[in-house]
Design a protein around this motif. Structure first.
Motif, short mmCIF file in Angstrom:
data_model
loop_
_atom_site.label_atom_id
_atom_site.label_comp_id
_atom_site.label_asym_id
_atom_site.label_seq_id
_atom_site.Cartn_x
_atom_site.Cartn_y
_atom_site.Cartn_z
N ASN A 1 3.02 2.24 13.67
CA ASN A 1 2.41 1.12 13.92
C ASN A 1 1.37 1.14 12.80
OD1 ASN A 1 0.13 -0.50 15.00
ND2 ASN A 1 0.50 0.43 17.00
N LEU A 2 1.08 0.07 12.13
CA LEU A 2 0.39 -0.32 11.01
C LEU A 2 -0.32 -1.18 11.20
CD1 LEU A 2 -0.07 0.56 7.91
CD2 LEU A 2 1.34 -1.63 7.28
N ARG A 3 -1.72 -0.70 11.65
CA ARG A 3 -2.91 -1.60 11.84
C ARG A 3 -2.35 -2.77 13.00
NH1 ARG A 3 -3.54 -0.44 6.75
NH2 ARG A 3 -2.60 -2.14 6.00
N GLY A 4 -1.59 -2.37 14.19
CA GLY A 4 -1.27 -3.24 15.29
C GLY A 4 0.03 -3.91 15.07
N ARG B 1 0.88 5.18 1.84
CA ARG B 1 0.37 5.73 2.88
C ARG B 1 1.02 7.34 2.86
NH1 ARG B 1 -1.87 2.96 7.07
NH2 ARG B 1 -1.24 4.67 8.57
N GLU C 1 0.87 -1.27 -0.05
CA GLU C 1 -0.24 0.16 0.02
C GLU C 1 0.82 1.22 0.11
OE1 GLU C 1 -1.81 1.04 4.15
OE2 GLU C 1 -1.54 -1.05 4.20
#
Length: 164
Positions: free
Chosen positions: A60-63, A40, A38
């Motif tokens: 921190n990418l989605r945990g 960002r 992805e």
């Protein structure tokens, strides 16, 4: 297509390969689109003490804690400027997720085998191990980076330790 030996242009079946084009300074680079998870917008990273300068830190990418490399610093292309165009390309390389900061992304480009030339021999002043070649589209030239080799080099092993 990029072959098992990591070189482009060996594809004889006439099928093109797709590359995500991005800029660092005034140069345009390309990486295999299949490695991109992805894209960002740039956000502040958490700096890690004693990390090499090119490793900006972690996000921190989605945990999931992932290391982030600033490619301008890595390639010694001057002082990075973080603005509204700066992005983090999230890569998935060999099951490892990591980010790389670039000045901007432009598009996804399909290059046919005859549009990819071998990288020039630069002698010992420049390490071309991380280059697949040069892609040409009309007057445009993309420096094609072997992101697998670059991100799995020994110094990048430090990134695994940081994310742990």
């Amino acid at each position: 297509m990029i072959t098992a030996n990591g070189k482009a242009g060996d594809n004889k079946d006439g099928v093109g390969s797709e590359f995500l084009a991005f800029t660092l300074g005034s140069e345009e680079y390309g990486i295999d689109i299949l490695k991109v998870q992805e894209i960002r917008g740039y956000e502040a990273v958490t700096r890690i003490a004693n990390a090499p300068e090119f490793i900006k830190g972690v996000i921190n990418l989605r945990g999931i804690i992932i290391p982030v490399v600033d490619m301008r610093i890595k390639f010694k292309l001057g002082t990075p400027v973080y603005d509204q165009f700066t992005v983090v390309i999230i890569l998935n390389i060999g099951g490892r997720v990591m980010g790389m900061v670039v000045d901007s992304v432009s598009d996804v480009t399909t290059l046919m085998p005859d549009q990819v030339k071998a990288p020039p021999e630069m002698g010992s002043t420049f390490n071309s191990d991380y280059l697949i070649g040069l892609g040409t589209i009309d007057e445009r030239m993309l420096i094609l980076v072997d992101i697998d080799k670059l991100m799995s080099s020994s110094e990048m092993g430090l990134m695994d330790k940081m994310a742990a």
